[in-house]
Design an enzyme around this catalytic site. Structure first.
Site, PDB file in Angstrom:
ATOM      1  N   ASP A  98      23.330   3.870 -96.438  1.00  0.00           N
ATOM      2  CA  ASP A  98      22.749   3.589 -95.117  1.00  0.00           C
ATOM      3  C   ASP A  98      22.823   2.116 -94.734  1.00  0.00           C
ATOM      4  O   ASP A  98      22.300   1.718 -93.684  1.00  0.00           O
ATOM      5  CB  ASP A  98      21.318   4.108 -95.048  1.00  0.00           C
ATOM      6  CG  ASP A  98      21.283   5.624 -94.977  1.00  0.00           C
ATOM      7  OD1 ASP A  98      22.177   6.199 -94.323  1.00  0.00           O
ATOM      8  OD2 ASP A  98      20.373   6.235 -95.569  1.00  0.00           O
ATOM      9  N   ASP A 115      25.383  12.575 -92.977  1.00  0.00           N
ATOM     10  CA  ASP A 115      24.911  11.386 -92.252  1.00  0.00           C
ATOM     11  C   ASP A 115      25.838  10.190 -92.465  1.00  0.00           C
ATOM     12  O   ASP A 115      25.891   9.272 -91.649  1.00  0.00           O
ATOM     13  CB  ASP A 115      23.513  10.971 -92.720  1.00  0.00           C
ATOM     14  CG  ASP A 115      22.601  12.117 -93.076  1.00  0.00           C
ATOM     15  OD1 ASP A 115      23.093  13.201 -93.438  1.00  0.00           O
ATOM     16  OD2 ASP A 115      21.381  11.933 -93.017  1.00  0.00           O
ATOM     17  N   GLY A 138      28.460  22.424-102.182  1.00  0.00           N
ATOM     18  CA  GLY A 138      27.565  21.945-101.131  1.00  0.00           C
ATOM     19  C   GLY A 138      26.132  22.282-101.478  1.00  0.00           C
ATOM     20  O   GLY A 138      25.866  23.110-102.357  1.00  0.00           O
ATOM     21  N   THR A 151      21.718  21.405 -99.952  1.00  0.00           N
ATOM     22  CA  THR A 151      20.912  20.719 -98.955  1.00  0.00           C
ATOM     23  C   THR A 151      19.901  19.814 -99.630  1.00  0.00           C
ATOM     24  O   THR A 151      19.625  19.941-100.828  1.00  0.00           O
ATOM     25  CB  THR A 151      20.217  21.706 -97.994  1.00  0.00           C
ATOM     26  OG1 THR A 151      19.840  20.980 -96.812  1.00  0.00           O
ATOM     27  CG2 THR A 151      18.973  22.337 -98.603  1.00  0.00           C
ATOM     28  N   ARG A 207      19.830  18.153 -87.750  1.00  0.00           N
ATOM     29  CA  ARG A 207      20.210  16.744 -87.586  1.00  0.00           C
ATOM     30  C   ARG A 207      21.564  16.473 -88.224  1.00  0.00           C
ATOM     31  O   ARG A 207      22.357  15.676 -87.710  1.00  0.00           O
ATOM     32  CB  ARG A 207      19.135  15.818 -88.131  1.00  0.00           C
ATOM     33  CG  ARG A 207      19.335  14.384 -87.697  1.00  0.00           C
ATOM     34  CD  ARG A 207      18.090  13.540 -87.717  1.00  0.00           C
ATOM     35  NE  ARG A 207      17.517  13.354 -89.020  1.00  0.00           N
ATOM     36  CZ  ARG A 207      16.386  13.904 -89.455  1.00  0.00           C
ATOM     37  NH1 ARG A 207      15.697  14.724 -88.676  1.00  0.00           N
ATOM     38  NH2 ARG A 207      15.918  13.674 -90.660  1.00  0.00           N
ATOM     39  N   TRP A 217      24.685  14.692 -86.528  1.00  0.00           N
ATOM     40  CA  TRP A 217      25.447  13.562 -87.104  1.00  0.00           C
ATOM     41  C   TRP A 217      26.930  13.903 -87.114  1.00  0.00           C
ATOM     42  O   TRP A 217      27.784  13.030 -86.917  1.00  0.00           O
ATOM     43  CB  TRP A 217      25.002  13.251 -88.532  1.00  0.00           C
ATOM     44  CG  TRP A 217      23.620  12.728 -88.807  1.00  0.00           C
ATOM     45  CD1 TRP A 217      22.777  13.165 -89.795  1.00  0.00           C
ATOM     46  CD2 TRP A 217      22.929  11.631 -88.169  1.00  0.00           C
ATOM     47  NE1 TRP A 217      21.607  12.417 -89.788  1.00  0.00           N
ATOM     48  CE2 TRP A 217      21.675  11.479 -88.812  1.00  0.00           C
ATOM     49  CE3 TRP A 217      23.247  10.788 -87.104  1.00  0.00           C
ATOM     50  CZ2 TRP A 217      20.746  10.502 -88.420  1.00  0.00           C
ATOM     51  CZ3 TRP A 217      22.319   9.828 -86.715  1.00  0.00           C
ATOM     52  CH2 TRP A 217      21.089   9.694 -87.367  1.00  0.00           C
TER      53      TRP A 217
HETATM   54  N1  GLY Z   1      19.881   9.908 -92.611  1.00  0.00           N
HETATM   55  C1  GLY Z   1      18.719  10.605 -93.034  1.00  0.00           C
HETATM   56  C2  GLY Z   1      18.201  11.554 -92.027  1.00  0.00           C
HETATM   57  O1  GLY Z   1      18.813  11.856 -91.037  1.00  0.00           O
HETATM   58  O2  GLY Z   1      17.102  12.016 -92.246  1.00  0.00           O
END
Ligand code: GLY
Length: 394
Positions: free
Chosen positions: A110, A171, A229, A231, A243, A247
C-alpha cells in the site's frame, strides 16, 4: 454544476451542493484533527484520532489509509484554490517524507496508495523536489516486494512471513501507479516491467471465468507456480467482495492506459459488467456481491465511490463509444444515489463525507461506518464530474 457528458449524452448529477457539503466537512476535520491522522473508519459516524500502535503515537502516520486524508486536502485545494487546504496537505506531505526516510511501517504494497496521494500529488501539483525524492524512495521500497520467479508484488507483511509469502490481492492494482510514475521519472525499465508482470498475473489468476474476482491469490514464491485464490475481507473464498471488484474496474483500466495491454482493458470491462449486474435497486452494492435486493447485509458505499471513479476512467480509455457512454451513464447513476442516499442529512451530522461503508466485516471492523478511502473516492468522483479535465494523481 450540471454537465452533459459528451460520451453518453446523459446528464451528470448536480454536484455543486455535494461538493460544498464535502468541503465544509473537510474544513471542520482540519480544525478537529490538526496534523493528527484520523482512524481508518468512523465510530458512530465520527472519526477519532488513529490509535497508538507499534511505537507510533496517537494520531500518528501508520497503516494504509492516512494518505486518503491528504488526497482529499489536495482535491479540496484544486476545487477551491483556498490556501488552508494546501497548507494542511503540505503538513501531511512533510510527514510522509519523514515516514519513508525513517522506514516506519513500510512493509506493505500500500506504499502506492500512501505515496501517490501524498508526495506524488505534491510533485504533480507543485513540482516539489523533496516530495519527488520521497516518492522515489517509496517506489524503491515497493520494488523490494517484487518476487521472482512469480512476477508479483507481495501484498502484506514481512517478506519472510510464511503466512503472507507469495500472496497478493486485487487492491494492489491501485498501487501500480507509483511504480509507473517512478519509471517515467527515472527511465529505469525495472518499474514498468514489474507493473506489466504483476498486472498480467492478476488478470490471469485473480479474475475468474465468470468475471468475478478473488480478493487474494497465492503463488509459490520459490517456483512461481500460481496456487489458489481466497478471501480475507469477503464473505467466502468463492464469493465476490464488492470493494475488490471495484478496485478491479479502476485498477485494470488505469494499468491498461499505461501498459497498452488490451487484455487489461477487457479485464476492466469484465469487472465492470459483473459489478453492475450485481447492484441492488439503489445502485450501491452490498459489501459482498453475493448479497442481492432483499438482503439485510450492510452496503459498502466506498465500493460504490471507487466504482464511479473506475467507470469514468474506463470510459476515458474505452475504444467503443457505445460502451463508453454506458460506463459513464452507470457511473452517474451510482454517484447520484451516493449523493441522495448515503451522505449525512446535514454535513455536521458526521465527520465522514459518505456513510454506510464496510471495512472488514468478517473481523467486525468498521461495519456500516464512514471510511477515509470512501470519502476520498467520493470526492474524486465529484471532482471528475465537476471538472472532467481534472488530471488524476494516480
Ligand atoms: N485495501 C484494503 C481495503 O480495500 O480494505
Amino acid at each position: 454544476m450540471t454537465s452533459t457528458s459528451p460520451a453518453s449524452g446523459t446528464k451528470a448529477p448536480q454536484v455543486d451542493d455535494a461538493i460544498a457539503d464535502a468541503l465544509s466537512t473537510i474544513r471542520r476535520n482540519i480544525a478537529k484533527f490538526g496534523p493528527a491522522y484520523p482512524d481508518d473508519t468512523t465510530v458512530d459516524d465520527r472519526y477519532e484520532p488513529r490509535p497508538a500502535e507499534g511505537g507510533i503515537p496517537l494520531g500518528g502516520n501508520r497503516g494504509w489509509t492516512t494518505s486518503f486524508r491528504t488526497g482529499m486536502l489536495w482535491l479540496a485545494w484544486e476545487l477551491t484554490g483556498a490556501e488552508d487546504y494546501r497548507e494542511a496537505a503540505l503538513v501531511d506531505v512533510a510527514d510522509f517524507e519523514r515516514r519513508v526516510r525513517a522506514e516506519e511501517d513500510l512493509d506493505t504494497h500500500d506504499l502506492g496508495f500512501l505515496y501517490t496521494l501524498s508526495t506524488v500529488a505534491s510533485w504533480r501539483l507543485g513540482a516539489d523536489e523533496a516530495a519527488r525524492d520521497a516518492s522515489l524512495l517509496a517506489a524503491d521500497h515497493l520494488m523490494r516486494r517484487f518476487l521472482e520467479p512469480a512476477g508479483i508484488i507481495q501484498a502484506w507483511g514481512d517478506l519472510s512471513d510464511p503466512a503472507q509469502r507469495g500472496r497478493t490481492i486485487i487492491d494492489s492494482l491501485m498501487n501500480m501507479p507509483l511504480l509507473t510514475w517512478a519509471g517515467e521519472q527515472t527511465g529505469e525499465p525495472r518499474f514498468d516491467d514489474a507493473v506489466r508482470r504483476h498486472t498480467a498475473q492478476l488478470r490471469e489468476h485473480i479474475l475468474r471465468e465468470d468475471d468475478s474476482t478473488f480478493h487474494t491469490f497465492y503463488w509459490d514464491a520459490e517456483t512461481g507456480e500460481a496456487l489458489r485464490g481466497g478471501t480475507e475481507q469477503g464473505a467466502a473464498d468463492e464469493s465476490c467482495w464488492a470493494r475488490g471488484q471495484a478496485w478491479g474496474i479502476y485498477g485494470f483500466a488505469m494499468n491498461y492506459a499505461v501498459t497498452g495491454d488490451e487484455q487489461l482493458l477487457e479485464a476492466s470491462r469484465r469487472c465492470a459488467e459483473y459489478f453492475l449486474r450485481h447492484l441492488p435497486a439503489d445502485d450501491v452494492p452490498f459489501w459482498d456481491l453475493v448479497y442481492t435486493d432483499g438482503s439485510d447485509a450492510p452496503r459498502d458505499s466506498s465500493a460504490a465511490a471507487i466504482a464511479v471513479c473506475g467507470l469514468i476512467e474506463l470510459a476515458s480509455v474505452e475504444v467503443d463509444a457505445g460502451r463508453a457512454a454506458e460506463w459513464t451513464a452507470r457511473a452517474h447513476a451510482i454517484l447520484a444515489s451516493l449523493i441522495a442516499n448515503y451522505t449525512p442529512a446535514a454535513a455536521e451530522d458526521s465527520d465522514a463525507l459518505i456513510l454506510h461503508s464496510v471495512y472488514d466485516l468478517p473481523k467486525g471492523n468498521g461495519v456500516d461506518e464512514g471510511t477515509l478511502w470512501g470519502d476520498y473516492f467520493y470526492l474524486e468522483a465529484l471532482m471528475r464530474v465537476a471538472k472532467p479535465e481534472w488530471k488524476k494523481y494516480w
